[in-house]
Design a protein around this motif. Structure first.
Motif, mmCIF file in Angstrom:
data_model
loop_
_atom_site.group_PDB
_atom_site.id
_atom_site.type_symbol
_atom_site.label_atom_id
_atom_site.label_comp_id
_atom_site.label_asym_id
_atom_site.label_seq_id
_atom_site.Cartn_x
_atom_site.Cartn_y
_atom_site.Cartn_z
ATOM 1 N N MET A 68 1.172 -1.071 0.281
ATOM 2 C CA MET A 68 0.097 0.073 0.201
ATOM 3 C C MET A 68 1.319 1.113 0.354
ATOM 4 O O MET A 68 1.611 1.720 -0.737
ATOM 5 N N THR A 69 0.493 1.904 1.164
ATOM 6 C CA THR A 69 1.069 3.404 0.891
ATOM 7 C C THR A 69 2.694 2.886 2.202
ATOM 8 O O THR A 69 2.723 2.901 3.231
ATOM 9 N N ARG A 70 4.026 3.860 1.220
ATOM 10 C CA ARG A 70 5.529 3.337 2.379
ATOM 11 C C ARG A 70 5.588 5.070 2.446
ATOM 12 O O ARG A 70 4.836 5.802 1.654
ATOM 13 N N ARG A 71 5.886 4.841 3.433
ATOM 14 C CA ARG A 71 6.965 6.388 4.533
ATOM 15 C C ARG A 71 8.081 6.356 4.602
ATOM 16 O O ARG A 71 9.000 5.135 4.064
ATOM 17 N N PRO A 72 8.915 7.301 4.803
ATOM 18 C CA PRO A 72 10.040 7.322 4.351
ATOM 19 C C PRO A 72 11.118 6.688 5.109
ATOM 20 O O PRO A 72 11.681 6.620 5.398
ATOM 21 N N SER A 73 10.687 6.495 6.825
ATOM 22 C CA SER A 73 10.578 6.279 7.616
ATOM 23 C C SER A 73 10.770 4.309 7.718
ATOM 24 O O SER A 73 11.411 3.761 8.435
ATOM 25 N N GLY A 74 10.443 4.067 6.569
ATOM 26 C CA GLY A 74 10.376 2.596 6.518
ATOM 27 C C GLY A 74 8.743 2.352 6.919
ATOM 28 O O GLY A 74 8.862 0.845 6.839
ATOM 29 N N ARG A 75 7.476 3.104 7.135
ATOM 30 C CA ARG A 75 6.620 2.676 7.938
ATOM 31 C C ARG A 75 5.790 1.832 6.467
ATOM 32 O O ARG A 75 6.140 3.128 5.720
ATOM 33 N N ARG A 76 5.271 1.737 6.583
ATOM 34 C CA ARG A 76 3.910 0.919 5.892
ATOM 35 C C ARG A 76 2.486 0.889 5.840
ATOM 36 O O ARG A 76 2.665 0.209 7.132
ATOM 37 N N PHE A 77 1.876 1.286 4.986
ATOM 38 C CA PHE A 77 0.706 0.674 5.280
ATOM 39 C C PHE A 77 -0.056 -0.717 4.781
ATOM 40 O O PHE A 77 0.476 -0.687 3.474
ATOM 41 N N ARG A 78 -0.680 -1.979 5.285
ATOM 42 C CA ARG A 78 -1.643 -2.722 4.412
ATOM 43 C C ARG A 78 -2.652 -3.028 5.470
ATOM 44 O O ARG A 78 -2.856 -3.068 6.013
ATOM 45 N N HIS A 79 -2.798 -3.881 4.844
ATOM 46 C CA HIS A 79 -4.204 -5.437 4.966
ATOM 47 C C HIS A 79 -4.009 -5.840 6.043
ATOM 48 O O HIS A 79 -3.268 -6.733 5.998
ATOM 49 N N ALA A 80 -4.591 -5.632 7.036
ATOM 50 C CA ALA A 80 -5.077 -6.974 8.273
ATOM 51 C C ALA A 80 -4.902 -8.123 8.317
ATOM 52 O O ALA A 80 -6.265 -8.269 6.772
ATOM 53 N N THR A 81 -4.763 -9.517 7.810
ATOM 54 C CA THR A 81 -4.732 -11.254 7.645
ATOM 55 C C THR A 81 -5.298 -11.339 8.949
ATOM 56 O O THR A 81 -4.571 -11.080 10.496
ATOM 57 N N MET A 82 -5.590 -12.335 8.687
ATOM 58 C CA MET A 82 -6.169 -13.368 10.034
ATOM 59 C C MET A 82 -4.719 -13.830 10.721
ATOM 60 O O MET A 82 -5.125 -13.960 12.036
ATOM 61 N N HIS A 83 -3.526 -13.944 10.167
ATOM 62 C CA HIS A 83 -2.315 -14.219 10.755
ATOM 63 C C HIS A 83 -2.195 -13.295 11.017
ATOM 64 O O HIS A 83 -1.484 -13.275 13.049
ATOM 65 N N ASP A 84 -2.336 -11.862 11.499
ATOM 66 C CA ASP A 84 -2.484 -10.692 12.173
ATOM 67 C C ASP A 84 -2.850 -10.933 13.664
ATOM 68 O O ASP A 84 -2.698 -9.988 14.747
ATOM 69 N N LEU A 85 -3.852 -11.146 13.540
ATOM 70 C CA LEU A 85 -5.307 -11.561 15.042
ATOM 71 C C LEU A 85 -4.444 -11.210 15.940
ATOM 72 O O LEU A 85 -5.117 -10.802 16.926
ATOM 73 N N PRO A 86 -3.899 -12.499 16.798
ATOM 74 C CA PRO A 86 -2.908 -12.962 17.738
ATOM 75 C C PRO A 86 -2.198 -11.480 18.163
ATOM 76 O O PRO A 86 -2.856 -11.202 19.290
ATOM 77 N N HIS A 87 -1.700 -11.031 17.273
ATOM 78 C CA HIS A 87 -1.125 -9.700 17.951
ATOM 79 C C HIS A 87 -2.021 -8.271 18.105
ATOM 80 O O HIS A 87 -1.492 -7.397 18.817
#
Length: 175
Positions: free
Chosen positions: A1-20
């Motif tokens: 999705m969108t990258r930021r200069p700091s190395g941060r980016r945005f993405r959609h969550a997946t079920m793999h992300d649920l516990p965190h």
């Protein structure tokens, strides 16, 4: 999705992300309670089935980065398009009746500063007309919204609970 200069980016969550994600919501509930806002999310909001539904319907956006070769979730939020039934009645006035998206269930992991602000900026950049609401005791989120240029539009009443329903409603429309 969108990258930021700091190395941060945005993405959609997946079920793999649920516990965190559930741990981040647990952290957010504890932080809110410690800062004078114990009732907005109580001990169980958002419920796991709501988080699962957000992921399944691709409403959850994550702000992530990488540290030591591992991806970290810095913040998460549900981005809900379409008319929000809770916003149909407001004691006050919205800026306009144009199409909008709503930010719900925003939470930071606490790993970096300004993660929630970055999430809000991303939503504004991509959607332009954004609404949000928060509890009268959530001074931190009120500050983030107001310093991000949101207008305080009035008060709304949540439809999904019997008590503690009043929320401050905000909107920002990038013309």
């Amino acid at each position: 999705m969108t990258r930021r200069p700091s190395g941060r980016r945005f993405r959609h969550a997946t079920m793999h992300d649920l516990p965190h994600m559930l741990k981040i919501y647990e952290h957010a509930r504890a932080l809110m309670a410690a800062n004078g806002n114990p009732t907005q999310w109580g001990g169980t909001f958002p419920r796991e089935e709501v988080v699962r539904d957000d992921i399944a319907n691709q409403r959850t956006i994550l702000l992530v980065d990488a540290k030591d070769g591992h991806e970290r979730i810095l913040a998460q939020f549900a981005l809900c398009p379409g008319k929000d039934p809770t916003y149909a009645h407001i004691d006050g006035a919205w800026l306009d009746d144009d199409a909008y998206v709503t930010i719900h269930r925003i939470a930071s992991s606490g790993l970096v500063r300004h993660a929630a602000r970055d999430c809000i900026a991303w939503a504004l950049k991509h959607y332009g007309n954004v609404r949000a609401d928060t509890h009268p005791n959530n001074k931190a989120m009120q500050h983030v919204l107001e310093t991000s240029g949101f207008a305080r539009c009035g008060l709304i009443q949540l439809l999904d609970r019997p008590t503690d329903t009043t929320r401050i409603a905000y909107q920002r429309h990038e013309w």
